[in-house]
Design an enzyme around this catalytic site. Structure first.
Site, PDB file in Angstrom:
ATOM      1  N   TYR A  68       0.835  -1.211   0.000  1.00 54.89           N
ATOM      2  CA  TYR A  68       0.000   0.000   0.000  1.00 54.89           C
ATOM      3  C   TYR A  68       0.869   1.260   0.000  1.00 54.89           C
ATOM      4  O   TYR A  68       0.525   2.263  -0.624  1.00 54.89           O
ATOM      5  CB  TYR A  68      -0.986  -0.027   1.173  1.00 54.89           C
ATOM      6  N   HIS A 120     -15.128   1.603  -1.748  1.00 56.27           N
ATOM      7  CA  HIS A 120     -14.052   0.743  -1.244  1.00 56.27           C
ATOM      8  C   HIS A 120     -13.047   1.493  -0.386  1.00 56.27           C
ATOM      9  O   HIS A 120     -11.933   1.007  -0.185  1.00 56.27           O
ATOM     10  CB  HIS A 120     -13.328   0.074  -2.427  1.00 56.27           C
ATOM     11  N   CYS A 128      -6.862   2.209  12.474  1.00 63.27           N
ATOM     12  CA  CYS A 128      -6.400   1.180  13.423  1.00 63.27           C
ATOM     13  C   CYS A 128      -7.000  -0.158  12.988  1.00 63.27           C
ATOM     14  O   CYS A 128      -8.189  -0.250  12.686  1.00 63.27           O
ATOM     15  CB  CYS A 128      -6.878   1.539  14.840  1.00 63.27           C
ATOM     16  N   CYS A 148      -0.833   1.688  16.120  1.00 63.65           N
ATOM     17  CA  CYS A 148      -1.844   2.675  16.508  1.00 63.65           C
ATOM     18  C   CYS A 148      -1.360   3.402  17.767  1.00 63.65           C
ATOM     19  O   CYS A 148      -1.025   2.728  18.758  1.00 63.65           O
ATOM     20  CB  CYS A 148      -3.172   1.959  16.781  1.00 63.65           C
ATOM     21  N   GLY A 188     -15.105   2.423 -16.895  1.00 66.63           N
ATOM     22  CA  GLY A 188     -13.783   1.924 -16.493  1.00 66.63           C
ATOM     23  C   GLY A 188     -13.803   0.868 -15.417  1.00 66.63           C
ATOM     24  O   GLY A 188     -12.949   0.838 -14.539  1.00 66.63           O
ATOM     25  N   SER A 190     -14.441  -3.453 -14.756  1.00 65.30           N
ATOM     26  CA  SER A 190     -14.586  -4.774 -15.387  1.00 65.30           C
ATOM     27  C   SER A 190     -15.896  -5.425 -14.963  1.00 65.30           C
ATOM     28  O   SER A 190     -16.222  -6.524 -15.394  1.00 65.30           O
ATOM     29  CB  SER A 190     -13.405  -5.663 -14.997  1.00 65.30           C
TER      30      SER A 190
END
Ligand code: BV8
Length: 247
Positions: A68, A120, A128, A148, A188, A190
Protein backbone atom coordinates in the site's frame (compact mmCIF):
# COMPACT_ATOMS: atom_id res chain seq x y z
CA UNK A 1 -13.72 12.63 -32.57
CA UNK A 2 -15.88 9.91 -31.01
CA UNK A 3 -19.33 9.58 -32.54
CA UNK A 4 -21.86 9.68 -29.67
CA UNK A 5 -25.33 8.45 -30.75
CA UNK A 6 -27.67 11.43 -31.18
CA UNK A 7 -30.40 9.76 -29.14
CA UNK A 8 -27.99 9.39 -26.21
CA UNK A 9 -26.94 13.03 -26.41
CA UNK A 10 -30.60 14.04 -26.35
CA UNK A 11 -31.30 11.69 -23.44
CA UNK A 12 -28.43 13.07 -21.32
CA UNK A 13 -29.42 16.66 -22.06
CA UNK A 14 -32.94 16.00 -20.80
CA UNK A 15 -32.13 13.73 -17.86
CA UNK A 16 -32.70 15.14 -14.38
CA UNK A 17 -31.00 12.26 -12.52
CA UNK A 18 -27.72 10.73 -13.67
CA UNK A 19 -25.51 8.31 -11.73
CA UNK A 20 -21.93 7.45 -12.67
CA UNK A 21 -20.09 4.39 -11.32
CA UNK A 22 -16.33 4.41 -11.90
CA UNK A 23 -13.65 1.75 -11.61
CA UNK A 24 -9.89 1.57 -11.98
CA UNK A 25 -10.11 2.24 -15.72
CA UNK A 26 -10.94 5.89 -15.03
CA UNK A 27 -7.55 6.29 -13.31
CA UNK A 28 -5.61 4.27 -15.89
CA UNK A 29 -4.86 7.41 -17.96
CA UNK A 30 -3.48 9.00 -14.78
CA UNK A 31 -0.85 6.27 -14.74
CA UNK A 32 -2.37 4.16 -11.97
CA UNK A 33 -2.33 0.46 -12.95
CA UNK A 34 -5.76 -1.15 -13.02
CA UNK A 35 -6.51 -4.12 -10.85
CA UNK A 36 -6.49 -6.61 -13.67
CA UNK A 37 -3.20 -5.50 -15.14
CA UNK A 38 -0.23 -7.30 -13.53
CA UNK A 39 1.50 -5.08 -11.02
CA UNK A 40 4.83 -3.69 -12.15
CA UNK A 41 8.32 -4.46 -10.91
CA UNK A 42 8.60 -5.51 -7.30
CA UNK A 43 4.96 -6.52 -7.14
CA UNK A 44 4.76 -8.39 -10.45
CA UNK A 45 4.68 -11.76 -8.68
CA UNK A 46 1.66 -10.92 -6.52
CA UNK A 47 -2.02 -10.97 -7.50
CA UNK A 48 -3.67 -7.81 -6.10
CA UNK A 49 -6.71 -9.72 -4.90
CA UNK A 50 -4.36 -11.93 -2.84
CA UNK A 51 -2.79 -8.93 -1.17
CA UNK A 52 -6.00 -6.91 -0.66
CA UNK A 53 -7.31 -9.25 2.05
CA UNK A 54 -7.35 -9.37 5.84
CA UNK A 55 -5.80 -12.84 5.69
CA UNK A 56 -2.80 -11.53 3.74
CA UNK A 57 -2.43 -8.68 6.23
CA UNK A 58 -2.55 -11.06 9.20
CA UNK A 59 -0.13 -13.46 7.52
CA UNK A 60 2.34 -10.81 6.41
CA UNK A 61 1.43 -7.32 7.67
CA UNK A 62 4.75 -5.85 6.53
CA UNK A 63 4.35 -7.05 2.93
CA UNK A 64 0.77 -5.75 2.68
CA UNK A 65 1.63 -2.45 4.37
CA UNK A 66 4.54 -1.91 1.96
CA UNK A 67 2.37 -2.78 -1.04
CA UNK A 68 0.00 0.00 0.00
CA UNK A 69 2.91 2.36 0.66
CA UNK A 70 4.06 1.71 -2.95
CA UNK A 71 0.55 2.38 -4.26
CA UNK A 72 0.19 5.51 -2.09
CA UNK A 73 3.38 6.81 -3.71
CA UNK A 74 1.86 6.26 -7.17
CA UNK A 75 -1.38 7.95 -6.13
CA UNK A 76 0.33 10.97 -4.55
CA UNK A 77 2.29 11.59 -7.77
CA UNK A 78 -0.71 11.10 -10.05
CA UNK A 79 -2.99 13.80 -11.39
CA UNK A 80 -6.60 13.56 -12.52
CA UNK A 81 -7.06 12.97 -16.27
CA UNK A 82 -9.72 14.31 -18.70
CA UNK A 83 -12.12 11.55 -17.63
CA UNK A 84 -12.13 12.85 -14.05
CA UNK A 85 -12.51 16.42 -15.29
CA UNK A 86 -15.44 15.51 -17.54
CA UNK A 87 -17.19 13.90 -14.56
CA UNK A 88 -16.77 17.18 -12.64
CA UNK A 89 -18.55 18.89 -15.56
CA UNK A 90 -21.38 16.36 -15.35
CA UNK A 91 -21.82 17.20 -11.67
CA UNK A 92 -22.11 20.90 -12.54
CA UNK A 93 -24.59 20.42 -15.37
CA UNK A 94 -26.89 17.62 -14.21
CA UNK A 95 -29.71 18.43 -11.82
CA UNK A 96 -29.36 15.37 -9.56
CA UNK A 97 -25.93 13.79 -10.09
CA UNK A 98 -24.36 10.99 -8.06
CA UNK A 99 -20.78 9.77 -8.43
CA UNK A 100 -20.05 6.31 -7.04
CA UNK A 101 -16.46 5.10 -7.21
CA UNK A 102 -14.76 1.78 -6.53
CA UNK A 103 -11.42 3.56 -6.71
CA UNK A 104 -9.42 4.26 -3.58
CA UNK A 105 -7.04 6.78 -5.18
CA UNK A 106 -8.90 10.00 -4.30
CA UNK A 107 -8.49 11.33 -7.88
CA UNK A 108 -12.15 12.30 -8.25
CA UNK A 109 -11.80 14.64 -5.25
CA UNK A 110 -8.47 15.93 -6.59
CA UNK A 111 -10.26 16.73 -9.88
CA UNK A 112 -12.94 18.74 -8.04
CA UNK A 113 -15.88 16.32 -7.76
CA UNK A 114 -17.85 17.32 -4.66
CA UNK A 115 -20.30 14.57 -3.83
CA UNK A 116 -18.46 11.24 -4.02
CA UNK A 117 -19.54 7.84 -2.70
CA UNK A 118 -16.33 5.85 -2.03
CA UNK A 119 -17.48 2.23 -1.98
CA UNK A 120 -14.05 0.74 -1.24
CA UNK A 121 -12.53 3.41 1.01
CA UNK A 122 -9.51 5.59 0.36
CA UNK A 123 -5.87 4.47 0.25
CA UNK A 124 -4.64 7.84 1.58
CA UNK A 125 -6.56 7.30 4.84
CA UNK A 126 -5.09 5.03 7.56
CA UNK A 127 -7.01 3.33 10.35
CA UNK A 128 -6.40 1.18 13.42
CA UNK A 129 -6.68 -2.51 12.47
CA UNK A 130 -8.39 -3.20 15.83
CA UNK A 131 -11.10 -0.54 16.14
CA UNK A 132 -11.14 0.90 12.58
CA UNK A 133 -10.75 4.43 13.93
CA UNK A 134 -9.02 6.75 11.44
CA UNK A 135 -5.46 7.69 12.52
CA UNK A 136 -3.98 10.77 10.90
CA UNK A 137 -0.55 10.74 12.58
CA UNK A 138 1.67 8.30 14.40
CA UNK A 139 5.22 8.12 15.73
CA UNK A 140 7.40 6.65 13.01
CA UNK A 141 9.47 4.06 14.84
CA UNK A 142 10.69 2.51 11.60
CA UNK A 143 8.29 -0.38 12.29
CA UNK A 144 6.24 -1.60 9.27
CA UNK A 145 3.28 -1.48 9.66
CA UNK A 146 3.38 1.33 12.25
CA UNK A 147 1.31 0.90 15.40
CA UNK A 148 -1.84 2.67 16.51
CA UNK A 149 -0.88 5.48 18.93
CA UNK A 150 -4.00 4.72 20.99
CA UNK A 151 -3.94 0.94 21.39
CA UNK A 152 -0.71 -0.35 19.84
CA UNK A 153 -2.40 -2.53 17.21
CA UNK A 154 -1.06 -2.41 13.65
CA UNK A 155 -2.27 0.41 11.43
CA UNK A 156 -3.79 -0.48 8.04
CA UNK A 157 -5.10 1.40 4.99
CA UNK A 158 -8.73 2.53 5.21
CA UNK A 159 -9.82 0.41 2.24
CA UNK A 160 -12.32 -2.44 1.92
CA UNK A 161 -10.47 -5.73 1.46
CA UNK A 162 -11.90 -8.75 -0.34
CA UNK A 163 -14.11 -10.58 2.13
CA UNK A 164 -14.86 -7.37 4.07
CA UNK A 165 -18.23 -5.65 4.00
CA UNK A 166 -18.55 -2.28 2.27
CA UNK A 167 -19.31 0.83 4.36
CA UNK A 168 -23.02 0.41 5.02
CA UNK A 169 -24.06 4.02 4.39
CA UNK A 170 -22.01 4.28 1.19
CA UNK A 171 -23.54 1.11 -0.23
CA UNK A 172 -27.06 2.14 0.76
CA UNK A 173 -26.67 5.55 -0.93
CA UNK A 174 -25.16 3.90 -4.01
CA UNK A 175 -28.05 1.43 -4.35
CA UNK A 176 -30.59 4.23 -3.93
CA UNK A 177 -28.91 6.43 -6.56
CA UNK A 178 -28.59 3.50 -8.98
CA UNK A 179 -32.25 2.58 -8.64
CA UNK A 180 -33.39 6.18 -8.87
CA UNK A 181 -31.37 7.32 -11.87
CA UNK A 182 -32.68 7.97 -15.38
CA UNK A 183 -29.24 7.31 -16.86
CA UNK A 184 -26.56 5.11 -15.23
CA UNK A 185 -22.99 5.24 -16.53
CA UNK A 186 -20.57 2.38 -15.82
CA UNK A 187 -17.11 3.77 -16.60
CA UNK A 188 -13.78 1.92 -16.49
CA UNK A 189 -14.83 -1.10 -14.51
CA UNK A 190 -14.59 -4.77 -15.39
CA UNK A 191 -17.97 -5.26 -13.66
CA UNK A 192 -16.61 -8.28 -11.79
CA UNK A 193 -16.23 -7.14 -8.18
CA UNK A 194 -19.37 -7.42 -6.08
CA UNK A 195 -21.48 -5.82 -4.76
CA UNK A 196 -20.41 -2.80 -6.92
CA UNK A 197 -21.02 -4.73 -10.14
CA UNK A 198 -24.68 -5.29 -9.21
CA UNK A 199 -25.44 -1.54 -9.19
CA UNK A 200 -25.71 -1.41 -12.98
CA UNK A 201 -28.13 -4.36 -12.90
CA UNK A 202 -30.24 -2.60 -10.29
CA UNK A 203 -30.29 0.50 -12.49
CA UNK A 204 -31.37 -1.59 -15.49
CA UNK A 205 -34.09 -3.29 -13.45
CA UNK A 206 -35.35 0.10 -12.31
CA UNK A 207 -35.71 1.24 -15.91
CA UNK A 208 -32.59 3.39 -16.22
CA UNK A 209 -30.75 3.77 -19.50
CA UNK A 210 -27.36 2.09 -18.92
CA UNK A 211 -24.28 3.37 -20.72
CA UNK A 212 -20.94 1.55 -20.48
CA UNK A 213 -17.63 3.26 -21.28
CA UNK A 214 -14.80 0.76 -21.62
CA UNK A 215 -12.27 -0.23 -24.31
CA UNK A 216 -13.00 -3.89 -23.58
CA UNK A 217 -16.07 -6.04 -23.25
CA UNK A 218 -17.32 -6.83 -19.73
CA UNK A 219 -20.17 -8.99 -18.34
CA UNK A 220 -22.30 -5.81 -18.46
CA UNK A 221 -21.72 -4.97 -22.13
CA UNK A 222 -24.44 -7.23 -23.55
CA UNK A 223 -27.07 -5.69 -21.22
CA UNK A 224 -26.09 -2.04 -21.58
CA UNK A 225 -28.29 0.18 -23.75
CA UNK A 226 -25.14 1.85 -25.09
CA UNK A 227 -21.61 0.43 -25.03
CA UNK A 228 -19.19 3.23 -25.94
CA UNK A 229 -16.01 1.36 -26.77
CA UNK A 230 -12.91 3.37 -26.00
CA UNK A 231 -10.93 5.21 -23.35
CA UNK A 232 -12.83 7.20 -20.73
CA UNK A 233 -10.34 10.06 -21.09
CA UNK A 234 -11.38 10.42 -24.73
CA UNK A 235 -15.08 9.54 -24.66
CA UNK A 236 -16.27 11.46 -21.58
CA UNK A 237 -14.87 14.87 -22.61
CA UNK A 238 -16.32 14.31 -26.10
CA UNK A 239 -19.67 13.49 -24.58
CA UNK A 240 -19.67 16.60 -22.36
CA UNK A 241 -18.72 18.72 -25.35
CA UNK A 242 -21.47 17.31 -27.61
CA UNK A 243 -24.20 17.44 -24.95
CA UNK A 244 -23.50 20.88 -23.49
CA UNK A 245 -21.59 22.53 -26.35
CA UNK A 246 -23.89 25.50 -26.80
CA UNK A 247 -24.23 26.19 -23.04
C1 BV8 B 1 -17.82 -8.70 0.17
C2 BV8 B 1 -10.00 -1.84 -2.27
C3 BV8 B 1 -18.95 -9.87 1.87
C4 BV8 B 1 -8.74 -2.56 -1.93
C5 BV8 B 1 -11.29 -3.37 -3.66
C6 BV8 B 1 -14.82 -15.04 -1.62
C7 BV8 B 1 -14.66 -14.54 -0.33
C8 BV8 B 1 -15.17 -13.30 0.03
C9 BV8 B 1 -15.82 -12.53 -0.91
C10 BV8 B 1 -15.92 -13.03 -2.19
C11 BV8 B 1 -15.46 -14.27 -2.55
N1 BV8 B 1 -15.76 -14.47 -3.88
C12 BV8 B 1 -16.38 -13.38 -4.36
C13 BV8 B 1 -16.48 -12.52 -3.35
C14 BV8 B 1 -17.03 -11.24 -3.41
C15 BV8 B 1 -15.86 -10.30 -3.67
C16 BV8 B 1 -15.68 -10.20 -5.16
O1 BV8 B 1 -16.44 -9.52 -5.78
N2 BV8 B 1 -14.68 -10.90 -5.71
C17 BV8 B 1 -14.50 -10.85 -7.16
C18 BV8 B 1 -13.02 -10.95 -7.48
C19 BV8 B 1 -15.33 -11.95 -7.77
N3 BV8 B 1 -16.24 -9.05 -3.10
C20 BV8 B 1 -15.83 -8.74 -1.88
O2 BV8 B 1 -15.07 -9.42 -1.22
C21 BV8 B 1 -16.42 -7.47 -1.31
N4 BV8 B 1 -16.92 -7.74 -0.02
O3 BV8 B 1 -18.40 -9.30 -0.67
O4 BV8 B 1 -17.96 -8.93 1.47
C22 BV8 B 1 -19.31 -9.40 3.19
C23 BV8 B 1 -20.53 -8.74 3.36
C24 BV8 B 1 -20.87 -8.31 4.61
C25 BV8 B 1 -19.99 -8.50 5.68
C26 BV8 B 1 -18.76 -9.13 5.49
C27 BV8 B 1 -18.40 -9.58 4.23
C28 BV8 B 1 -15.35 -6.41 -1.20
C29 BV8 B 1 -14.93 -5.98 -2.58
C30 BV8 B 1 -14.01 -4.76 -2.48
C31 BV8 B 1 -12.58 -5.20 -2.63
N5 BV8 B 1 -11.70 -4.03 -2.60
N6 BV8 B 1 -10.51 -2.30 -3.57
C32 BV8 B 1 -7.60 -2.09 -2.78
O5 BV8 B 1 -7.82 -1.34 -3.76
O6 BV8 B 1 -6.47 -2.49 -2.45
S1 BV8 B 1 -11.82 -3.88 -5.16
C33 BV8 B 1 -10.72 -3.43 -6.37
O7 BV8 B 1 -11.32 -3.94 -7.55
C34 BV8 B 1 -10.55 -1.95 -6.67
O8 BV8 B 1 -11.31 -1.10 -5.86
C35 BV8 B 1 -11.08 -1.86 -8.10
O9 BV8 B 1 -11.60 -0.63 -8.42
C36 BV8 B 1 -12.12 -2.87 -8.00
C37 BV8 B 1 -12.90 -3.33 -9.14
O10 BV8 B 1 -12.08 -3.50 -10.20
P1 BV8 B 1 -12.26 -2.44 -11.37
O11 BV8 B 1 -12.39 -1.08 -10.79
O12 BV8 B 1 -13.33 -2.90 -12.26
O13 BV8 B 1 -10.87 -2.52 -12.00
P2 BV8 B 1 -10.37 -3.64 -12.99
O14 BV8 B 1 -8.89 -3.53 -13.04
O15 BV8 B 1 -11.01 -4.94 -12.64
O16 BV8 B 1 -10.98 -3.22 -14.41
C38 BV8 B 1 -10.57 -2.02 -15.03
C39 BV8 B 1 -11.49 -1.86 -16.22
O17 BV8 B 1 -11.18 -0.62 -16.81
C40 BV8 B 1 -11.30 -2.93 -17.27
O18 BV8 B 1 -12.58 -3.34 -17.73
C41 BV8 B 1 -10.56 -2.20 -18.39
O19 BV8 B 1 -10.96 -2.66 -19.66
C42 BV8 B 1 -11.05 -0.80 -18.21
N7 BV8 B 1 -10.14 0.25 -18.65
C43 BV8 B 1 -8.78 0.23 -18.70
N8 BV8 B 1 -8.34 1.43 -19.15
C44 BV8 B 1 -9.44 2.21 -19.36
C45 BV8 B 1 -10.58 1.46 -19.04
N9 BV8 B 1 -11.83 1.95 -19.15
C46 BV8 B 1 -11.96 3.22 -19.58
N10 BV8 B 1 -10.91 4.01 -19.91
C47 BV8 B 1 -9.64 3.54 -19.81
N11 BV8 B 1 -8.60 4.33 -20.13
Amino acid sequence: MFDIPRKLIHGIKNAAKITVLTGAGVSAESGIPTFRVAQTGLWAKYDPSDLATLEAFRRNPRLVWNWYEWRRGLVRESMPNPAHTAIVEFEKKVNIFTLITQNVDGLHAKAGSQNIIELHGNILRTKCSENSRIVSSWVDKEEEPPRCPNCGAYLRPDVVWFGEGLPHDALELAVEASQDSEIFFSVGTSSIVQPAASLAVQALQSGALVVEVNPDETPLTQYANYALTGLAGKILPELVQQVWKED
